[in-house]
Enzyme design. Structure first.
Site, mmCIF file in Angstrom:
data_model
loop_
_atom_site.group_PDB
_atom_site.id
_atom_site.type_symbol
_atom_site.label_atom_id
_atom_site.label_comp_id
_atom_site.label_asym_id
_atom_site.label_seq_id
_atom_site.Cartn_x
_atom_site.Cartn_y
_atom_site.Cartn_z
ATOM 1 N N ALA A 83 21.701 15.254 18.893
ATOM 2 C CA ALA A 83 22.146 13.899 18.579
ATOM 3 C C ALA A 83 23.656 13.920 18.329
ATOM 4 C CB ALA A 83 21.411 13.388 17.349
ATOM 5 N N GLY A 128 17.918 16.692 19.215
ATOM 6 C CA GLY A 128 17.474 15.572 20.032
ATOM 7 C C GLY A 128 17.309 15.922 21.493
ATOM 8 N N GLU A 131 13.945 17.451 21.791
ATOM 9 C CA GLU A 131 12.965 16.371 21.618
ATOM 10 C C GLU A 131 12.869 15.502 22.865
ATOM 11 O OE1 GLU A 131 13.137 15.505 16.861
ATOM 12 O OE2 GLU A 131 15.012 15.367 17.968
#
Length: 278
Positions: A83, A128, A131
């Site tokens: 992220a 992220g 993910e």
């Protein structure tokens, strides 16, 4: 407008889109920050995936102009390194809630697309990025890829699905270790743990393999592929007996469909089927 036409009309700043031979390749284009998932990247990904959700295989006249999706990152260093930490540092709890809600919804949308989605991981897939990859159906990695959920080093925890999906891929024991320690793993270890399907030599081989997987799936009945994807996901969280009941219902629902009738007729007649996606 077809799905491909709608995608071509999008105003994009952080993504590059390429549709060829019914395969959509999405490239995240922020190599200067290792393709970090800023709110803008997530918003643009949501636009793209929203068009796919609304268009592919939907309604009485399904649009199968896109038969699969490849997601990758620009440059050799990163798929998505995580992220956007600099942006997250300034967020209030309310802003963080909206950020994670949109990112989680994006990963759920990817997971439920009616076509195969392949993550072509070229370099770092951390936080992220890991993910995002885990929301895809297949993860391929280049030899220099690295995976991990390092959020605890930032005083955080995974928030885009890592606490849920990582254990589905590698099992609870390995997931706990990786999440609690933030340890980074190589492509080879990720393959051994079952996170990665295949490790390829370099980025070119990676993208070629991703396209090959989708091209093979695209030769099959699109409605059967979509049904298989739904069934695998629906049965995943259930014990064996309940999962078998889900599979049985989905299996029976295929009987009498145009694609089933065409596929079985082609097999008997020893010819290649001509599926219509119905």
């Amino acid at each position: 407008m077809t799905v491909a036409d709608r995608l071509a009309a999008l105003d994009r700043r952080t993504l590059a889109l390429d549709v060829r031979e019914a395969i959509l390749t999405i490239t995240i284009t922020r190599p200067e920050v290792l393709n970090a998932l800023s709110p803008e990247v997530i918003a643009e990904l949501r636009e793209v995936v929203g068009i796919l959700r609304d268009g592919i295989g939907a309604g009485t006249d399904p649009d199968w102009s896109v038969r699969g999706v490849v997601i990758t990152g620009a440059g050799p260093k990163a798929f998505v390194a995580g992220a956007d930490i600099a942006r997250m540092r300034e967020m209030t709890a309310e802003q963080a809630d909206a950020y994670t809600a949109e990112a989680q919804e994006l990963t759920s949308w990817l997971e439920t697309l009616p076509v195969p989605v392949v993550a072509a991981v070229n370099g770092f897939a951390l936080g992220g990025g890991c993910e995002l990859a885990m929301a895809c159906d297949v993860i391929l990695a280049s030899e220099n890829a690295a995976f991990g959920q390092p959020e605890v080093a930032l005083g955080l925890i995974p928030g885009f699905g890592g606490c849920v999906r990582l254990q589905q891929y590698v099992g609870i024991a390995a997931a706990r270790e990786l999440i609690l320690t933030g340890r980074r793993i190589s492509a080879a270890e990720a393959e051994r743990l079952g996170l990665v399907s295949r490790v390829l030599e370099d980025q070119d081989a990676l993208l070629a393999a991703a396209r090959e997987i989708i091209a093979l799936a695209a030769r099959q009945s699109p409605t059967a592929v979509a049904a298989a994807k739904r069934t695998v996901r629906a049965a995943q969280a259930h014990p064996t007996d309940a999962g078998l009941a889900i599979e049985r219902e989905a299996f029976v629902a295929r009987f009498g469909t145009p694609d089933m009738l065409e596929g079985t007729a082609a097999f008997v007649e020893k010819r290649r089927p001509e599926f219509t996606g119905a």
